[in-house]
Design an enzyme around this catalytic site. Structure first.
Site, mmCIF file in Angstrom:
data_model
loop_
_atom_site.group_PDB
_atom_site.id
_atom_site.type_symbol
_atom_site.label_atom_id
_atom_site.label_comp_id
_atom_site.label_asym_id
_atom_site.label_seq_id
_atom_site.Cartn_x
_atom_site.Cartn_y
_atom_site.Cartn_z
ATOM 1 N N TYR A 30 -2.018 0.989 12.991
ATOM 2 C CA TYR A 30 -2.115 0.473 11.621
ATOM 3 C C TYR A 30 -1.908 1.646 10.657
ATOM 4 C CZ TYR A 30 -4.691 -3.030 14.344
ATOM 5 O OH TYR A 30 -5.080 -3.937 15.292
ATOM 6 N N CYS A 64 -12.379 -0.691 6.613
ATOM 7 C CA CYS A 64 -12.671 -1.020 5.214
ATOM 8 C C CYS A 64 -13.462 -2.320 5.127
ATOM 9 C CB CYS A 64 -11.379 -1.114 4.413
ATOM 10 S SG CYS A 64 -10.191 -2.250 5.114
ATOM 11 N N CYS A 112 -15.704 -4.412 -11.205
ATOM 12 C CA CYS A 112 -16.773 -3.423 -10.986
ATOM 13 C C CYS A 112 -18.133 -4.100 -11.102
ATOM 14 C CB CYS A 112 -16.662 -2.281 -11.999
ATOM 15 S SG CYS A 112 -16.768 -2.865 -13.708
HETATM 16 N N1 SAH Z 1 -3.825 4.151 7.785
HETATM 17 C C1 SAH Z 1 -3.134 3.849 6.573
HETATM 18 C C2 SAH Z 1 -3.084 2.352 6.222
HETATM 19 C C3 SAH Z 1 -4.305 1.529 6.496
HETATM 20 S S1 SAH Z 1 -4.255 -0.092 5.802
HETATM 21 C C4 SAH Z 1 -3.707 4.650 5.417
HETATM 22 O O1 SAH Z 1 -4.804 5.173 5.501
HETATM 23 O O2 SAH Z 1 -3.025 4.786 4.404
HETATM 24 C C5 SAH Z 1 -3.909 -1.117 7.157
HETATM 25 C C6 SAH Z 1 -2.462 -1.162 7.551
HETATM 26 O O3 SAH Z 1 -2.351 -2.040 8.668
HETATM 27 C C7 SAH Z 1 -1.521 -1.728 6.509
HETATM 28 O O4 SAH Z 1 -0.490 -0.782 6.279
HETATM 29 C C8 SAH Z 1 -0.961 -3.011 7.133
HETATM 30 O O5 SAH Z 1 0.396 -3.249 6.814
HETATM 31 C C9 SAH Z 1 -1.104 -2.722 8.590
HETATM 32 N N2 SAH Z 1 -1.197 -3.894 9.490
HETATM 33 C C10 SAH Z 1 -1.788 -5.087 9.248
HETATM 34 N N3 SAH Z 1 -1.740 -5.873 10.337
HETATM 35 C C11 SAH Z 1 -1.101 -5.157 11.300
HETATM 36 C C12 SAH Z 1 -0.762 -5.429 12.654
HETATM 37 N N4 SAH Z 1 -1.067 -6.585 13.226
HETATM 38 N N5 SAH Z 1 -0.123 -4.467 13.344
HETATM 39 C C13 SAH Z 1 0.187 -3.277 12.772
HETATM 40 N N6 SAH Z 1 -0.119 -2.973 11.512
HETATM 41 C C14 SAH Z 1 -0.754 -3.896 10.777
#
Ligand code: SAH
Length: 386
Positions: A247, A343, A20
């Site tokens: 994703y 993010c 933090c």
């Molecule tokens: N939308 C979700 C997760 C977002 S985090 C939520 O809000 O809970 C980003 C996600 O992207 C993770 O779950 C990770 O595993 C996935 N990810 C990372 N690289 C990726 C890729 N090349 N293709 C598909 N998914 C991917």
């Protein structure tokens, strides 16, 4: 910028822990700094809406993870590794972590000596307990305790669980995870449920989600609802759309969108997350959603080759952002709307540059403060076709 050598009055270990960095900055000031940074980054694209902050910005983390060890006097300690070292900074309370989770970790610390369980020593390889992870369902109050051990054999494990539950009857499940590798990864592959269902559930935007020890789940549920709410507002679904949740993790955003869409497709690389997503869809009786385990870029290239139609693209990539294959295919598929959740603003801007060159325009954007007292910045953008 805070001086990293200065000891904060609010948390005596914040300078060593680093969780933090902004602990001594007033919350209003934090929001102003984030807001100014976001406005500047978005200058070439659009003027942001007012940043969405928290009403009560403390103790928001619903997932708490502690590494266990011994101090020089052979007392059990738990906390976090000091940055770039393997020295443990002892933590008993934390301003951003869930307080119940910290109490449970404290109880584990106190119980260890009477059960003759020794913390794992990274240098010698001796000792049993490596880490404890606690996850709390914000809306449901369900609590999962994961004991990460160096070996599958835990002496008097049932009595240990009994003792832990007698102090914290609110714990709903206890899982042992075995990590017998010399690695900085927290969780190993093998798991054994000692008590309860082995997972917890939480409710977000009216949908119930299963959280296993390894599932990705947003750590700040209060702000996640606001973030997803904004994403849904920007998507403006009417019930007729085909939506892609790229994703998608455990499918949270897509499932929230499914009520107001014709159908939803989710794509995610992580196998465990996809499994959770399928279970989540069943649990919520959502019939118009399908999940695919694939690289989002490869998946979109295939969609483009097949001439697939897409009305709304929801995308929530990891910090590294999206990739060329994905963004190129987006410009071929030409969805009406793109809702980009990010993010990491630097990769967001990089990707927006490509999308705006390829016929999309940023219409709206907003920053949501998911991680008070840290520098990190989360944002949602709406793009439409020019
Ligand atoms: N939308 C979700 C997760 C977002 S985090 C939520 O809000 O809970 C980003 C996600 O992207 C993770 O779950 C990770 O595993 C996935 N990810 C990372 N690289 C990726 C890729 N090349 N293709 C598909 N998914 C991917």
């Amino acid at each position: 910028m805070s001086n990293s050598n200065r000891v904060s009055k609010i948390c005596p270990v914040s300078n060593r822990c680093g969780g933090c960095r902004w602990i001594d900055k007033g919350y209003e000031e934090q929001l102003n700094v984030k807001s100014t940074r976001f406005r500047k980054l978005m200058e070439p694209f659009a003027s942001p809406e007012a940043i969405i902050g928290m009403e009560h910005p403390f103790h928001y983390r619903n997932k708490v993870h502690a590494v266990f060890g011994m101090d020089a006097k052979h007392h059990v300690i738990s906390g976090t590794y000091e940055e770039k070292t393997h020295r443990i900074v002892p933590i008993t309370t934390c301003m951003i972590e869930n307080q119940k989770a910290d109490q449970i970790i404290g109880t584990v610390r106190e119980l260890l000596p009477s059960f003759k369980i020794r913390p794992y020593n990274e240098d010698t390889g001796y000792g049993l307990l490596r880490h404890v992870m606690v996850r709390v369902g914000h809306a449901t109050g369900q609590i999962m305790v994961v004991l990460v051990l160096s070996s599958p054999i835990m002496p008097s494990k049932n009595n240990f669980v009994k003792a832990l539950l007698s102090v914290h009857p609110e714990i709903t499940t206890v899982v042992v995870n075995v990590n017998d590798k010399r690695t900085s990864m927290v969780l190993g592959d093998k798991e054994q449920v000692l008590y309860g269902k082995g997972y917890i559930e939480d409710v977000l935007c009216g949908k119930t989600f299963r959280i296993s020890p390894k599932s990705f789940y947003q750590v700040n549920p209060v702000q996640t609802e606001k973030l997803y709410g904004k994403a849904m507002e920007y998507a403006g679904l009417t019930g007729r759309e085909t939506v892609l949740d790229a994703y998608c993790g455990t499918g949270t955003i897509g499932m929230i969108a499914a009520d107001n869409a014709k159908n939803v497709i989710g794509v995610e690389l992580n196998k465990d997350a996809v499994w959770d997503a399928v279970q989540n869809a069943k649990r919520n009786e959502i019939a118009n959603i399908r999940f695919y385990q694939n690289d989002a870029g490869k998946f979109l290239v295939e969609m483009a080759q097949q001439g697939a139609k897409l009305d709304v693209l929801l995308m929530d990539p990891p910090r590294s952002g999206s990739d060329e294959a994905f963004l190129k295919s987006v410009s071929q598929i030409k969805p009406e709307k793109i809702v980009y959740i990010s993010c990491e603003p630097d990769t967001l801007v990089r990707d927006l540059k490509i999308l705006t060159k390829n016929g999309f325009q940023v219409r709206k954007c907003v920053a949501v403060d998911m991680f008070p007292f840290t520098e990190s910045l989360e944002a949602v953008c709406l793009l439409t076709r020019q």
